[in-house]
Design an enzyme around this catalytic site. Structure first.
Site, short mmCIF file in Angstrom:
data_model
loop_
_atom_site.label_atom_id
_atom_site.label_comp_id
_atom_site.label_asym_id
_atom_site.label_seq_id
_atom_site.Cartn_x
_atom_site.Cartn_y
_atom_site.Cartn_z
N TYR A 142 0.30 -1.43 -0.05
CA TYR A 142 0.12 -0.06 0.17
C TYR A 142 1.08 1.62 0.20
O TYR A 142 0.03 2.08 -0.58
CB TYR A 142 -0.58 0.01 1.04
CG TYR A 142 -2.11 -0.59 0.73
CD1 TYR A 142 -2.34 -2.13 1.35
CD2 TYR A 142 -3.25 -0.23 1.10
CE1 TYR A 142 -3.23 -3.36 0.89
CE2 TYR A 142 -4.49 -0.28 1.01
CZ TYR A 142 -4.51 -2.20 0.40
OH TYR A 142 -5.59 -2.68 0.51
N LYS A 192 3.07 -15.04 2.69
CA LYS A 192 3.18 -16.10 2.10
C LYS A 192 4.76 -16.40 2.00
O LYS A 192 5.78 -16.22 1.25
CB LYS A 192 2.59 -15.16 0.84
CG LYS A 192 2.97 -16.04 -0.39
CD LYS A 192 2.28 -17.57 -0.70
CE LYS A 192 2.66 -18.12 -2.10
NZ LYS A 192 0.99 -19.14 -2.30
N ASP A 224 -2.57 -18.44 0.92
CA ASP A 224 -3.84 -19.58 0.24
C ASP A 224 -4.32 -20.90 1.20
O ASP A 224 -5.56 -20.47 0.67
CB ASP A 224 -2.69 -19.93 -1.13
CG ASP A 224 -1.89 -19.93 -0.69
OD1 ASP A 224 -1.10 -20.09 0.36
OD2 ASP A 224 -1.69 -21.40 -1.81
N ASP A 248 -6.47 -7.20 4.27
CA ASP A 248 -8.31 -6.40 3.45
C ASP A 248 -8.38 -7.93 2.83
O ASP A 248 -9.93 -7.75 2.85
CB ASP A 248 -7.43 -5.77 2.22
CG ASP A 248 -8.06 -5.27 1.21
OD1 ASP A 248 -9.00 -4.54 2.24
OD2 ASP A 248 -7.65 -5.00 -0.12
N ASP A 252 -12.14 -9.52 4.23
CA ASP A 252 -13.96 -9.35 3.09
C ASP A 252 -13.95 -10.80 3.38
O ASP A 252 -15.15 -11.31 3.53
CB ASP A 252 -13.49 -8.75 1.47
CG ASP A 252 -13.52 -7.96 1.26
OD1 ASP A 252 -13.28 -6.64 2.98
OD2 ASP A 252 -13.55 -6.91 0.75
C1 IPM Z 1 -10.82 -1.36 3.32
C2 IPM Z 1 -11.04 -1.13 1.90
C3 IPM Z 1 -9.40 -0.25 1.30
C4 IPM Z 1 -8.49 -0.46 1.65
C5 IPM Z 1 -9.86 0.87 0.29
C6 IPM Z 1 -10.94 1.57 0.32
C7 IPM Z 1 -8.47 1.68 -0.17
O1 IPM Z 1 -10.52 -2.41 1.19
O2 IPM Z 1 -10.85 -0.58 4.03
O3 IPM Z 1 -11.09 -2.24 3.24
O4 IPM Z 1 -7.88 -1.21 0.52
O5 IPM Z 1 -7.59 -0.84 2.86
MG MG Z 2 -10.83 -4.06 1.96
#
Ligand code: IPM
Ligand code: MG
Length: 360
Positions: A142, A192, A224, A248, A252
């Site tokens: 990032y 990884k 993975d 990240d 999710d």
């Molecule tokens: C998160 C989002 C952000 C990230 C984006 C919107 C920059 O996906 O907070 O998980 O990748 O950190």
């Molecule tokens: Mg995210």
């Protein structure tokens, strides 16, 4: 009366609606616990680009630096999608994380029993799932340099750099161990290291830190494999610690496993500052319709009460109130299932506020 200062950044899309909900909950908590919250509003993301030409104006940053905690809605939307990466609303988010040095992003993913059927997985697999992803938030690809699109031998090349210093790894790993110690004493470190040197360093540091936390059981997984195990055996995880990009993705995934993204809160913590925001985005497609699920932001506010203000009891009261309204069958459209009562943002918020008083 105790008093706390909170910077409130509504952002874009559904941001303003869900933050308003969370603020009403916060005000009610203030009444119930005899605490005053001084709220300082500021702009971030697309709305800040429109007004000030900058996704994180200096004034906003200053207000955040002067407050004890930051409450954020969400940023981004189609209106700003054509801007270059460096000028987009998301850049405001990335900058504030870096400026406040919020290196540990805590993303709890637990299954709410009344919503268990909302998980795409079978009930017997997902039941009892209660994990916490501790995602490093200020390093990795990032922020690593060099980055950009360059030219080599007349052809374009895109470059990003995965980079971590040992200090950056150690501080987030320590934080994860400390948290694991207070929970089920199980820590999964995700990397990884079969391919990446950065990950080899990460794994060494976890192994070294382990000696300081003998009561915590440590498991190492390649990312993975972890992605697979989170779907196969979600309830076996407790705390997961990992770098920015892997975190990240895994957070999710953990979110969808437990049901709705609309329910997931987060806390981003540094040694000095802290920021609280829902995991979901600004959902521009439903903005302004009064149907957004405010629960992720309300639960993020609960995390703020616990982590920034030491108000663990208020945190638990909010969680119990959310559970209560879910048991009563109230659902925003994103978590709706047959036989429940479909409500909008405001009605959901009012019901939670009502429950706070009843359950206190
Ligand atoms: C998160 C989002 C952000 C990230 C984006 C919107 C920059 O996906 O907070 O998980 O990748 O950190
Ligand atoms: Mg995210």
């Amino acid at each position: 009366m105790s008093k706390h200062t909170v910077a409130v950044l509504k952002g874009d899309g559904i941001g303003p609606e869900i933050v308003e909900s969370a603020v009403s909950v916060l005000k009610r908590v203030g009444e119930l616990f005899g605490t005053e919250f001084e709220l300082r509003y500021a702009e971030i993301g697309g709305s800040a680009i429109d007004r000030f030409g900058d996704p994180l104006p200096d004034e906003t940053l200053k207000i955040c630096l002067d407050s004890e905690a930051v409450l954020l809605g969400a940023v981004g939307g189609p209106k700003w999608d054509d801007l270059p990466t460096d000028k987009r609303p998301e850049k405001g988010l990335l900058r504030i994380r870096k400026e406040l040095d919020l290196y540990a992003n805590l993303r709890p993913a637990k299954v709410w029993e009344p919503l268990i059927s909302a998980s795409p997985l079978r009930e017997e697999i997902v039941r009892g799932t209660d994990m916490l992803v501790v995602r490093e938030l200020t390093g990795d690809v990032y922020y690593g340099e060099p980055r950009g699109i360059f030219e080599e031998d007349g052809k374009k090349v895109g470059i990003n750099t995965m980079k971590y210093t040992e200090d950056e790894i150690r501080r987030v790993v320590r934080k994860a161990f400390e948290i694991a110690k207070l929970r089920s004493k199980k820590l999964t470190s995700v990397d990884k290291s079969n391919v990446l040197e950065v990950s080899g360093l990460w794994r060494d540091i976890v192994e070294k830190e382990k000696a300081n936390f003998p009561e915590v059981e440590v498991e190492h997984l390649y990312v993975d494999n972890c992605a697979m195990q989170v779907v196969r055996r979600p309830s076996s995880f407790d705390v997961i610690v990992t770098g920015n990009i892997f975190g990240d993705i895994i957070s999710d995934e953990a979110g969808v496993v437990v049901g709705s993204l609309g329910m997931l809160p987060s806390a981003s913590i540094g040694d000095r500052y802290a920021l609280y925001e829902p995991v979901h985005g600004s959902a521009p497609d439903i903005a302004g319709q009064g149907i957004a699920n405010p629960i992720a932001t309300i639960l993020s506010t609960a995390m703020m009460l616990k982590y920034s203000f030491g108000m663990g009891e208020a945190h638990n009261l909010i969680e119990r109130s959310v559970e209560g309204v879910l048991e009563d069958g109230l659902r925003t459209p994103d978590i709706y299932s047959e036989g429940c009562k479909k409500v909008g943002t405001e009605e959901m918020t009012e019901a939670i506020i009502q429950k706070l008083g009843e359950l206190k």
